[in-house]
Design a protein around this motif. Structure first.
Motif, PDB file in Angstrom:
ATOM      1  N   PRO A 307       0.813  -1.231   0.000  1.00  0.00           N
ATOM      2  CA  PRO A 307       0.000   0.000   0.000  1.00  0.00           C
ATOM      3  C   PRO A 307       0.838   1.269   0.000  1.00  0.00           C
ATOM      4  CG  PRO A 307       0.014  -0.982   2.184  1.00  0.00           C
ATOM      5  CD  PRO A 307       0.711  -1.954   1.278  1.00  0.00           C
ATOM      6  N   ASN A 308       2.154   1.128   0.204  1.00  0.00           N
ATOM      7  CA  ASN A 308       3.033   2.301   0.251  1.00  0.00           C
ATOM      8  C   ASN A 308       3.655   2.645  -1.104  1.00  0.00           C
ATOM      9  OD1 ASN A 308       2.644   2.409   3.071  1.00  0.00           O
ATOM     10  ND2 ASN A 308       4.298   0.931   3.386  1.00  0.00           N
ATOM     11  N   VAL A 309       3.334   1.873  -2.145  1.00  0.00           N
ATOM     12  CA  VAL A 309       3.897   2.098  -3.473  1.00  0.00           C
ATOM     13  C   VAL A 309       2.774   2.010  -4.510  1.00  0.00           C
ATOM     14  CG1 VAL A 309       5.565   1.283  -5.198  1.00  0.00           C
ATOM     15  CG2 VAL A 309       6.101   1.087  -2.759  1.00  0.00           C
ATOM     16  N   LYS A 310       2.817   2.881  -5.490  1.00  0.00           N
ATOM     17  CA  LYS A 310       1.825   2.838  -6.559  1.00  0.00           C
ATOM     18  C   LYS A 310       1.838   1.482  -7.263  1.00  0.00           C
ATOM     19  CE  LYS A 310       2.565   7.712  -7.844  1.00  0.00           C
ATOM     20  NZ  LYS A 310       3.837   7.856  -7.116  1.00  0.00           N
ATOM     21  N   ASN A 311       0.686   1.112  -7.800  1.00  0.00           N
ATOM     22  CA  ASN A 311       0.600  -0.075  -8.642  1.00  0.00           C
ATOM     23  C   ASN A 311       1.001   0.269 -10.070  1.00  0.00           C
ATOM     24  OD1 ASN A 311      -0.597  -0.986  -6.302  1.00  0.00           O
ATOM     25  ND2 ASN A 311      -2.319  -1.972  -7.324  1.00  0.00           N
ATOM     26  N   ASN A 312       1.261  -0.745 -10.867  1.00  0.00           N
ATOM     27  CA  ASN A 312       1.385  -0.528 -12.311  1.00  0.00           C
ATOM     28  C   ASN A 312       0.103   0.124 -12.819  1.00  0.00           C
ATOM     29  OD1 ASN A 312       3.776  -1.903 -12.055  1.00  0.00           O
ATOM     30  ND2 ASN A 312       3.127  -3.706 -13.218  1.00  0.00           N
ATOM     31  N   SER A 313       0.226   0.960 -13.847  1.00  0.00           N
ATOM     32  CA  SER A 313      -0.962   1.662 -14.333  1.00  0.00           C
ATOM     33  C   SER A 313      -0.852   1.989 -15.809  1.00  0.00           C
ATOM     34  CB  SER A 313      -1.189   2.956 -13.537  1.00  0.00           C
ATOM     35  OG  SER A 313      -0.095   3.847 -13.711  1.00  0.00           O
ATOM     36  N   LEU A 314      -2.017   2.154 -16.423  1.00  0.00           N
ATOM     37  CA  LEU A 314      -2.147   2.568 -17.818  1.00  0.00           C
ATOM     38  C   LEU A 314      -2.817   3.925 -17.846  1.00  0.00           C
ATOM     39  CD1 LEU A 314      -1.919   1.457 -20.853  1.00  0.00           C
ATOM     40  CD2 LEU A 314      -4.360   0.958 -20.608  1.00  0.00           C
TER      41      LEU A 314
END
Length: 450
Positions: A307-314
């Motif tokens: 929860p402390n790092v962004k997920n991969n995203s488009l």
């Protein structure tokens, strides 16, 4: 809408950049007089003291331009309750050819956001680089802005150099500033080029910090982090397009709980490594211009478990620009974001982690697995393009929230221009627009160019 409206000021580069620039200006007549043609040099030396051209035109002879600016702002852009600011600044730019194929470019400003209040003058060097061209090769060395993307202002591939969203500047892109980099491009034929960029020093976006009681933010910015980017570009044919790759540091931070102090929750802002794969394309059909731009960001949390790092995203944008004639144009854009391996941070059991993770997801456009929105820009000119009206805005389709921004510009002469406008935010507390409602403002600025 991008999350690039949040968080805090970073330490600014030292003011010696402005001093160095002024020294260069003082040296300019000696350094560059030899480049002037003899007849032009004679004219400068023989001009009577009463020459009405004035000092500004003499500066122009050496490649120096600039402006003096004074403005009123009903609010700042720091998400607080402070109001009524009278700002003043001086902007200087040097764009000088040193010899064939070699150019020196510098742009700097000295700025006081509260002239009649605290009166704290700040100076900043936006760019300072040497540009060299030799045959099919193009080199740029120094502090520089790298702006990528073919969509209109919403650019998923524009991730290399930062912006300062806290400044009280009325015009789009004046908030950009450069970082130390080497840029090398090779041109192939009439339309193609390949560019490689190495960025030596990381600087993040400068954003207004979210004001929440009981939370104290701590920045953790990498002092130096070698970054690089590659791009193949095709421009000038029926279709303009490019593909790109960036390996470096995220311009926006992730939040994590790091402890407590005096009853406050300590939250660390960390700038993590990312890889970004991008592409764009644009073409013209009749009175319309069509553009599409897309990026995929690979983070340190590809599985979506942290929860402390962004997920991969488009992130994708599709734009249509229509020229109606009579100096009237309209650009509309649909934007879409998709979060990979989404897990709702609002479902975390631990309260402190849930609060911080939800705030981080909100400011980074990852509170929902899918986010849709519309962006538009309407422009109209009158009086031989001396009077310009632009109305721009954005709205979310998945949640309630919008921004509307009308701006009116009048060029009274080549030297004098006035700009006025309004920025109005509205939305729920769980939207990117809602948490900016404190930044609603009216502004008026006058400029004298020299």
């Amino acid at each position: 809408m991008s999350s690039d409206f949040f968080l805090t000021n970073n330490k600014r580069p030292p003011g010696f950049w402005l001093v160095l620039f002024l020294i260069l200006l003082l040296k300019t007549p000696v350094c560059f007089a030899q480049e002037l043609k003899n007849d032009r040099l004679d004219a400068l030396l023989l001009s009577p003291k009463g020459d009405t051209r004035g000092w500004s035109s003499n500066l122009n002879d050496y490649g120096v331009t600039g402006s003096l600016r004074s403005s009123y702002w009903s609010s700042n852009r720091l998400s607080d309750s402070d109001s009524h600011f009278f700002a003043s600044s001086v902007w200087l730019k040097l764009d000088k050819r040193l010899r064939r194929g070699l150019t020196m470019y510098l742009e700097t400003y000295a700025y006081d956001e509260d002239t009649f209040g605290k009166g704290n003058v700040d100076s900043y060097m936006k760019e300072a680089y040497l540009h060299f061209r030799s045959g099919d090769w193009d080199y740029r060395l120094g502090r520089q802005i790298v702006a990528w993307g073919r969509a209109d202002r919403l650019n998923p591939t524009d991730n290399l150099t930062p912006r300062d969203f806290t400044r009280l500047f009325p015009e789009v892109d004046e908030d950009r500033f450069g970082t130390e980099a080497i840029k090398i491009s090779k041109i192939f034929g009439s339309y193609s080029s390949f560019t490689a960029i190495w960025i030596e020093h990381f600087e993040p976006n400068k954003l207004a910090r979210v004001k929440l009681p009981g939370i104290r933010f701590i920045k953790n910015v990498p002092e130096n982090n070698n970054q690089y980017a590659l791009k193949f570009d095709q421009s000038g044919g029926e279709f303009d397009w490019s593909i790109s790759y960036f390996n470096g540091v995220d311009l926006n931070s992730d939040f994590s709980v790091s402890g407590s102090h005096g009853g406050d929750l300590l939250v660390t802002e960390t700038y993590n490594d990312v890889e970004i794969f991008g592409a764009d394309i644009a073409t013209i059909g009749g009175s319309n211009r069509y553009a599409a731009e897309i990026s995929f960001t690979k983070t340190k949390d590809s599985k979506g478990n942290n929860p402390n790092v962004k997920n991969n995203s488009l992130y994708s944008v599709f734009a249509v620009e229509r020229d109606f004639g009579d100096d009237l144009s309209l650009t509309t854009q649909l934007f879409y974001r998709q979060v990979s391996n989404y897990q709702d941070p609002r479902q975390i059991a631990e309260e402190s982690i849930r609060t911080v993770a939800s705030l981080s997801a909100l400011t980074n456009n990852q509170l929902d697995p899918d986010e849709y929105g519309l962006n538009f820009r309407l422009g109209k000119n009158w009086l031989n393009e001396t009077l310009k009206l632009e109305v721009s805005g954005a709205t979310l389709l998945s949640r309630h929230g919008f921004l509307i921004r009308p701006e009116l510009t009048y060029a009274m002469s080549d030297q004098l221009k006035v700009i006025s406008g309004v920025e109005y935010f509205r939305g729920g507390p769980d939207t990117i627009f809602g948490i900016q409602e404190a930044n609603k403002l009216f502004f008026f600025e006058g400029r004298h160019y020299f």
